[in-house]
Design a protein around this motif. Sequence first.
Motif, PDB file in Angstrom:
ATOM      1  N   ALA A 162     -59.364   0.379  83.781  1.00 40.13           N
ATOM      2  CA  ALA A 162     -60.027  -0.759  83.152  1.00 40.13           C
ATOM      3  C   ALA A 162     -60.927  -1.433  84.180  1.00 40.13           C
ATOM      4  CB  ALA A 162     -59.000  -1.755  82.630  1.00 40.13           C
ATOM      5  N   THR A 163     -62.144  -1.740  83.772  1.00 36.03           N
ATOM      6  CA  THR A 163     -63.081  -2.446  84.639  1.00 36.03           C
ATOM      7  C   THR A 163     -63.453  -3.757  83.975  1.00 36.03           C
ATOM      8  OG1 THR A 163     -63.954  -0.342  85.426  1.00 36.03           O
ATOM      9  CG2 THR A 163     -65.296  -2.308  85.827  1.00 36.03           C
ATOM     10  N   VAL A 164     -63.145  -4.849  84.654  1.00 35.44           N
ATOM     11  CA  VAL A 164     -63.447  -6.184  84.136  1.00 35.44           C
ATOM     12  C   VAL A 164     -64.763  -6.651  84.751  1.00 35.44           C
ATOM     13  CG1 VAL A 164     -62.653  -8.576  84.009  1.00 35.44           C
ATOM     14  CG2 VAL A 164     -60.989  -6.704  83.859  1.00 35.44           C
ATOM     15  N   SER A 165     -65.629  -7.185  83.901  1.00 33.97           N
ATOM     16  CA  SER A 165     -66.889  -7.724  84.400  1.00 33.97           C
ATOM     17  C   SER A 165     -67.010  -9.172  83.937  1.00 33.97           C
ATOM     18  CB  SER A 165     -68.068  -6.887  83.902  1.00 33.97           C
ATOM     19  OG  SER A 165     -68.072  -6.843  82.495  1.00 33.97           O
ATOM     20  N   PRO A 166     -67.760 -10.003  84.621  1.00 35.18           N
ATOM     21  CA  PRO A 166     -68.622  -9.660  85.749  1.00 35.18           C
ATOM     22  C   PRO A 166     -67.818  -9.324  86.996  1.00 35.18           C
ATOM     23  CG  PRO A 166     -68.554 -12.023  85.473  1.00 35.18           C
ATOM     24  CD  PRO A 166     -67.786 -11.434  84.314  1.00 35.18           C
ATOM     25  N   GLU A 167     -68.508  -8.749  87.975  1.00 32.06           N
ATOM     26  CA  GLU A 167     -67.884  -8.314  89.222  1.00 32.06           C
ATOM     27  C   GLU A 167     -67.118  -9.437  89.904  1.00 32.06           C
ATOM     28  OE1 GLU A 167     -66.597  -5.683  91.934  1.00 32.06           O
ATOM     29  OE2 GLU A 167     -67.875  -5.136  90.243  1.00 32.06           O
ATOM     30  N   SER A 214     -70.109 -10.038  80.234  1.00 27.61           N
ATOM     31  CA  SER A 214     -68.711 -10.092  80.621  1.00 27.61           C
ATOM     32  C   SER A 214     -67.890  -9.321  79.615  1.00 27.61           C
ATOM     33  CB  SER A 214     -68.226 -11.534  80.699  1.00 27.61           C
ATOM     34  OG  SER A 214     -68.256 -12.124  79.423  1.00 27.61           O
ATOM     35  N   GLY A 215     -66.754  -8.817  80.081  1.00 24.44           N
ATOM     36  CA  GLY A 215     -65.890  -8.062  79.198  1.00 24.44           C
ATOM     37  C   GLY A 215     -65.018  -7.113  79.986  1.00 24.44           C
ATOM     38  N   THR A 223     -62.784 -14.153  88.181  1.00 20.20           N
ATOM     39  CA  THR A 223     -61.672 -14.656  88.991  1.00 20.20           C
ATOM     40  C   THR A 223     -60.359 -13.966  88.662  1.00 20.20           C
ATOM     41  OG1 THR A 223     -61.386 -16.465  87.435  1.00 20.20           O
ATOM     42  CG2 THR A 223     -62.679 -16.920  89.417  1.00 20.20           C
ATOM     43  N   ASP A 224     -60.166 -13.519  87.417  1.00 20.82           N
ATOM     44  CA  ASP A 224     -58.919 -12.853  87.025  1.00 20.82           C
ATOM     45  C   ASP A 224     -59.268 -11.510  86.402  1.00 20.82           C
ATOM     46  OD1 ASP A 224     -56.461 -12.013  86.136  1.00 20.82           O
ATOM     47  OD2 ASP A 224     -55.992 -13.850  85.043  1.00 20.82           O
ATOM     48  N   LYS A 225     -59.003 -10.448  87.134  1.00 22.01           N
ATOM     49  CA  LYS A 225     -59.320  -9.103  86.636  1.00 22.01           C
ATOM     50  C   LYS A 225     -58.078  -8.386  86.103  1.00 22.01           C
ATOM     51  CE  LYS A 225     -63.487  -8.316  89.214  1.00 22.01           C
ATOM     52  NZ  LYS A 225     -64.308  -7.332  89.872  1.00 22.01           N
TER      53      LYS A 225
END
Length: 83
Positions: A23-28, A2-3, A31-33
């Motif tokens: 910006a890409t938030v993971s994991p896919e 995650s990150g 709940t809050d990107k």
Amino acid sequence: MSGVTLAPATVSVKVGATAALTATVSPEDATDKTVSYVSSSTEVATVSSNGVVTGVSAGSTTVTATTHDGNKTAAASVTVTEE
């Protein structure tokens, strides 16, 4: 894992021009990107809430994206050159 990641990691933009950071938030399935962006030197470059960098004056700065919960960050190096 995650990150958050920020692409591209390095950006070169001319004074008065713009470049987009993503910006890409993971994991896919996070709940809050939502992320916020900040420039370490707004005299060199500003960044909008959606990651658009605008060159202000020649120099270098760092744009950091921070996840809404504040736990993860990613940075991009920004170089601004004269027109």
